[in-house]
Design an enzyme around this catalytic site. Sequence first.
Site, PDB file in Angstrom:
ATOM      1  N   ARG A  37       0.839  -1.199   0.000  1.00 16.70           N
ATOM      2  CA  ARG A  37       0.000   0.000   0.000  1.00 16.70           C
ATOM      3  C   ARG A  37       0.881   1.259   0.000  1.00 16.70           C
ATOM      4  NH1 ARG A  37      -2.374  -3.609   3.711  1.00 16.70           N
ATOM      5  NH2 ARG A  37      -4.485  -4.220   3.093  1.00 16.70           N
ATOM      6  N   LYS A  64      -2.475  -1.576   7.947  1.00 22.42           N
ATOM      7  CA  LYS A  64      -3.932  -1.452   8.047  1.00 22.42           C
ATOM      8  C   LYS A  64      -4.486  -2.434   9.079  1.00 22.42           C
ATOM      9  CE  LYS A  64      -8.042  -1.612   5.124  1.00 22.42           C
ATOM     10  NZ  LYS A  64      -8.542  -1.830   3.751  1.00 22.42           N
ATOM     11  N   HIS A 122      -3.476   2.296  -5.767  1.00 25.09           N
ATOM     12  CA  HIS A 122      -3.970   1.115  -5.051  1.00 25.09           C
ATOM     13  C   HIS A 122      -4.410   0.017  -6.023  1.00 25.09           C
ATOM     14  CE1 HIS A 122      -5.157  -0.680  -1.229  1.00 25.09           C
ATOM     15  NE2 HIS A 122      -6.216  -1.170  -1.862  1.00 25.09           N
ATOM     16  N   ARG A 125      -2.500  -3.334  -6.632  1.00 32.44           N
ATOM     17  CA  ARG A 125      -2.744  -4.502  -5.784  1.00 32.44           C
ATOM     18  C   ARG A 125      -3.766  -5.422  -6.458  1.00 32.44           C
ATOM     19  NH1 ARG A 125      -1.459  -4.661  -0.458  1.00 32.44           N
ATOM     20  NH2 ARG A 125      -3.572  -5.157   0.251  1.00 32.44           N
ATOM     21  N   HIS A 149      -3.766  -9.281   3.838  1.00 35.53           N
ATOM     22  CA  HIS A 149      -5.175  -9.308   4.202  1.00 35.53           C
ATOM     23  C   HIS A 149      -5.366 -10.195   5.424  1.00 35.53           C
ATOM     24  CE1 HIS A 149      -6.604  -8.156  -0.110  1.00 35.53           C
ATOM     25  NE2 HIS A 149      -6.242  -7.100   0.608  1.00 35.53           N
ATOM     26  N   TYR A 159      -5.916 -21.308  13.845  1.00 41.07           N
ATOM     27  CA  TYR A 159      -4.956 -22.388  13.669  1.00 41.07           C
ATOM     28  C   TYR A 159      -3.776 -22.033  12.763  1.00 41.07           C
ATOM     29  CZ  TYR A 159      -8.166 -25.437  16.124  1.00 41.07           C
ATOM     30  OH  TYR A 159      -8.949 -25.989  17.081  1.00 41.07           O
TER      31      TYR A 159
END
Length: 182
Positions: A37, A64, A122, A125, A149, A159
């Site tokens: 970013r 973020k 952006h 991405r 993300h 997990y």
Amino acid sequence: HHAAMPYSEISEFTNNLYREHGVAAKALIFLILTASRTNEIIRAEWQEIDFLSRSWNIPAIRMKSNRNHRVPLSQPACNLLKQMGQDTPSQYIFYNNVSKRPLSNMAMLKTLKARRPTLTVHGFRSTFRTWAAEKTDVQNDVIEAALAHIVSNKVIAAYQRGDLFEKRLKLMNDWATFLDVR
């Protein structure tokens, strides 16, 4: 839904940009190579770079997700950083020559708009994400980790505690090969 460049056009665009000498152009190339970013790029500091492990360690405060993020660096990304030179008068990798402060968050956008006025920074991405989905066999969780993300499935997140670094390094190397930066 940010305006994005089709991945079929990204190699030519990146190579044309690579021939430029401006800091904003180099920052934009680094952003494309790392699928990062804008804020992460403009505030990148030399102390976050580890050439030995080929990683860029972004502190949580700039992410973020508010979590530390380790970005694998392809050889072209490392080469670009070495070209920028660590012996600079600023702690920042991509800085304003006058103030020695980070580039403005508009610097890369201005560089992009001069070449492709309908696109957004952006959006690169999205270009990366689309390329990874359509041109590789890489697992979705590896691609999402490369984009920093957050895993939305709480069971999987509970997990899966690794960062898939080696798989992401291979993905970023494949992306750099696709970009064919020269």
